[in-house]
Design a protein around this motif. Structure first.
Motif, mmCIF file in Angstrom:
data_model
loop_
_atom_site.group_PDB
_atom_site.id
_atom_site.type_symbol
_atom_site.label_atom_id
_atom_site.label_comp_id
_atom_site.label_asym_id
_atom_site.label_seq_id
_atom_site.Cartn_x
_atom_site.Cartn_y
_atom_site.Cartn_z
ATOM 1 N N VAL A 9 0.894 -1.225 -0.007
ATOM 2 C CA VAL A 9 0.115 0.120 -0.223
ATOM 3 C C VAL A 9 0.450 1.447 0.267
ATOM 4 O O VAL A 9 0.468 2.042 -0.489
ATOM 5 C CB VAL A 9 -1.338 -0.357 1.400
ATOM 6 C CG1 VAL A 9 -1.887 1.171 1.338
ATOM 7 C CG2 VAL A 9 -2.191 -0.848 0.915
ATOM 8 N N SER A 10 1.886 1.530 0.889
ATOM 9 C CA SER A 10 2.218 2.456 0.895
ATOM 10 C C SER A 10 3.904 2.919 -0.612
ATOM 11 O O SER A 10 4.001 3.008 -0.794
ATOM 12 C CB SER A 10 3.712 2.510 1.858
ATOM 13 O OG SER A 10 4.694 0.989 1.654
ATOM 14 N N MET A 11 3.545 1.601 -1.390
ATOM 15 C CA MET A 11 3.824 2.195 -2.708
ATOM 16 C C MET A 11 3.356 2.390 -3.478
ATOM 17 O O MET A 11 4.025 2.618 -4.876
ATOM 18 C CB MET A 11 5.167 0.339 -2.933
ATOM 19 C CG MET A 11 5.790 -0.414 -2.425
ATOM 20 S SD MET A 11 6.499 -1.976 -2.535
ATOM 21 C CE MET A 11 7.146 -1.529 -3.886
ATOM 22 N N LEU A 12 1.955 2.703 -3.868
ATOM 23 C CA LEU A 12 1.244 3.061 -4.499
ATOM 24 C C LEU A 12 1.208 4.413 -5.107
ATOM 25 O O LEU A 12 1.449 5.282 -3.733
ATOM 26 C CB LEU A 12 -0.561 2.993 -3.590
ATOM 27 C CG LEU A 12 -0.819 1.548 -3.904
ATOM 28 C CD1 LEU A 12 -2.228 1.440 -4.018
ATOM 29 C CD2 LEU A 12 -1.016 0.616 -5.560
ATOM 30 N N GLY A 13 1.568 4.839 -6.006
ATOM 31 C CA GLY A 13 1.642 6.000 -6.442
ATOM 32 C C GLY A 13 0.134 6.652 -5.580
ATOM 33 O O GLY A 13 -0.128 6.216 -4.996
ATOM 34 N N PRO A 14 0.290 7.966 -6.410
ATOM 35 C CA PRO A 14 -1.323 8.942 -5.052
ATOM 36 C C PRO A 14 -2.242 8.769 -6.250
ATOM 37 O O PRO A 14 -1.813 8.632 -7.318
ATOM 38 C CB PRO A 14 -0.474 10.402 -4.438
ATOM 39 C CG PRO A 14 0.897 10.886 -5.652
ATOM 40 C CD PRO A 14 1.342 8.687 -6.004
ATOM 41 N N LEU A 15 -3.470 8.497 -5.817
ATOM 42 C CA LEU A 15 -4.418 8.935 -6.604
ATOM 43 C C LEU A 15 -4.828 9.835 -6.891
ATOM 44 O O LEU A 15 -4.087 10.842 -6.946
ATOM 45 C CB LEU A 15 -6.288 8.610 -5.119
ATOM 46 C CG LEU A 15 -6.103 7.575 -4.672
ATOM 47 C CD1 LEU A 15 -7.126 7.208 -3.780
ATOM 48 C CD2 LEU A 15 -6.061 6.790 -6.144
ATOM 49 N N PRO A 16 -4.885 9.477 -8.778
ATOM 50 C CA PRO A 16 -5.142 11.139 -9.501
ATOM 51 C C PRO A 16 -6.117 12.487 -8.669
ATOM 52 O O PRO A 16 -7.245 11.373 -7.987
ATOM 53 C CB PRO A 16 -5.753 10.889 -10.292
ATOM 54 C CG PRO A 16 -5.901 9.579 -10.632
ATOM 55 C CD PRO A 16 -5.083 8.787 -9.019
ATOM 56 N N MET A 17 -5.891 13.761 -8.699
ATOM 57 C CA MET A 17 -6.849 14.405 -8.545
ATOM 58 C C MET A 17 -8.008 14.815 -9.237
ATOM 59 O O MET A 17 -8.068 15.092 -10.122
ATOM 60 C CB MET A 17 -5.736 16.011 -7.575
ATOM 61 C CG MET A 17 -5.018 15.357 -6.979
ATOM 62 S SD MET A 17 -5.454 15.251 -5.590
ATOM 63 C CE MET A 17 -6.607 16.293 -4.514
ATOM 64 N N PRO A 18 -9.528 14.742 -8.947
ATOM 65 C CA PRO A 18 -9.861 14.755 -9.678
ATOM 66 C C PRO A 18 -9.659 16.362 -10.535
ATOM 67 O O PRO A 18 -10.186 16.767 -9.439
ATOM 68 C CB PRO A 18 -11.444 13.972 -9.018
ATOM 69 C CG PRO A 18 -11.223 14.704 -7.513
ATOM 70 C CD PRO A 18 -9.714 14.302 -7.687
ATOM 71 N N ALA A 19 -10.794 16.345 -11.761
ATOM 72 C CA ALA A 19 -10.755 17.952 -12.589
ATOM 73 C C ALA A 19 -11.605 18.510 -11.414
ATOM 74 O O ALA A 19 -12.976 17.919 -10.946
ATOM 75 C CB ALA A 19 -10.935 17.819 -13.629
ATOM 76 N N ASP A 20 -11.485 19.975 -11.499
ATOM 77 C CA ASP A 20 -12.215 20.782 -10.472
ATOM 78 C C ASP A 20 -13.686 20.920 -12.166
ATOM 79 O O ASP A 20 -12.791 21.363 -12.896
ATOM 80 C CB ASP A 20 -11.386 22.012 -11.372
ATOM 81 C CG ASP A 20 -10.851 21.912 -9.309
ATOM 82 O OD1 ASP A 20 -10.045 22.574 -9.249
ATOM 83 O OD2 ASP A 20 -11.246 21.002 -8.526
ATOM 84 N N LEU A 21 -14.792 21.329 -11.832
ATOM 85 C CA LEU A 21 -15.487 21.332 -12.819
ATOM 86 C C LEU A 21 -15.632 22.518 -12.817
ATOM 87 O O LEU A 21 -15.872 23.712 -12.255
ATOM 88 C CB LEU A 21 -16.605 20.523 -12.630
ATOM 89 C CG LEU A 21 -16.578 18.694 -12.173
ATOM 90 C CD1 LEU A 21 -18.210 18.349 -11.551
ATOM 91 C CD2 LEU A 21 -16.038 18.326 -13.927
#
Length: 172
Positions: free
Chosen positions: A160-172
């Motif tokens: 779990v610590s090796m996972l890349g960060p989740l992409p941030m949702p695009a601002d609408l």
């Protein structure tokens, strides 16, 4: 005629000796083993495995179709395998709890039937041997599933610590 009595006496003695040395499980040991297995499936260890597995499930849901790299995809595949092993154990424990309750009820009914003379010793002994073998099988399966889940879970936090960060949702 004397030879016939002697042969009959030897056969009766041999049958009685075989009956006394037969490896028939004691009914109290059956009840004790049912209780023991029941206590194993209700341990804090099993609860902890379930809680860690819940975290894995949450991570998998968060990253569903969001893997940023092939490494993330491989890590998520590994987490899916860990989840599967832990889920198998949790499901086995749940099913086993019901099966142990039924086995205990069946054993009590068997004991009552034997004591009331409704079944013969051979049927009683056969049922006890079958119950004992069922308990051995349950213990072996529980041990193997627990070993596998714990072995897989050792790597969970590192993965779990090796996972890349989740992409941030695009601002609408």
């Amino acid at each position: 005629m004397g030879v016939m009595f002697a042969v009959t006496g030897l056969l009766i003695a041999a049958c009685n000796r075989d009956r006394q040395t037969a490896d028939i499980p004691d009914i109290q040991s059956i009840y004790s083993n049912i209780s023991y297995l029941d206590s194993l499936i209700r341990t804090d260890r099993i609860d902890s495995i379930g809680k860690v597995n819940d975290l894995i499930v949450a991570t998998l849901r968060n990253y569903d179709r969001r893997a940023q790299s092939p490494d993330d995809a491989a890590i998520l595949d590994s987490l899916t395998s860990i989840n599967s092993a832990a889920h198998d154990l949790i499901q086995f424990c749940s099913e086993t709890q019901s099966n142990l309750d039924l086995l205990e009820q069946d054993t009590k009914a068997l004991e009552n039937q034997y004591r009331s003379g409704k079944i013969k010793l051979i049927a009683y002994a056969s049922a006890l041997v079958e119950a004992d073998q069922t308990l051995v099988d349950i213990h072996n399966q529980l041990s193997e599933k627990t070993r596998k889940a714990l072995e897989y879970l050792k790597n969970q936090s590192l993965l779990v610590s090796m996972l890349g960060p989740l992409p941030m949702p695009a601002d609408l």
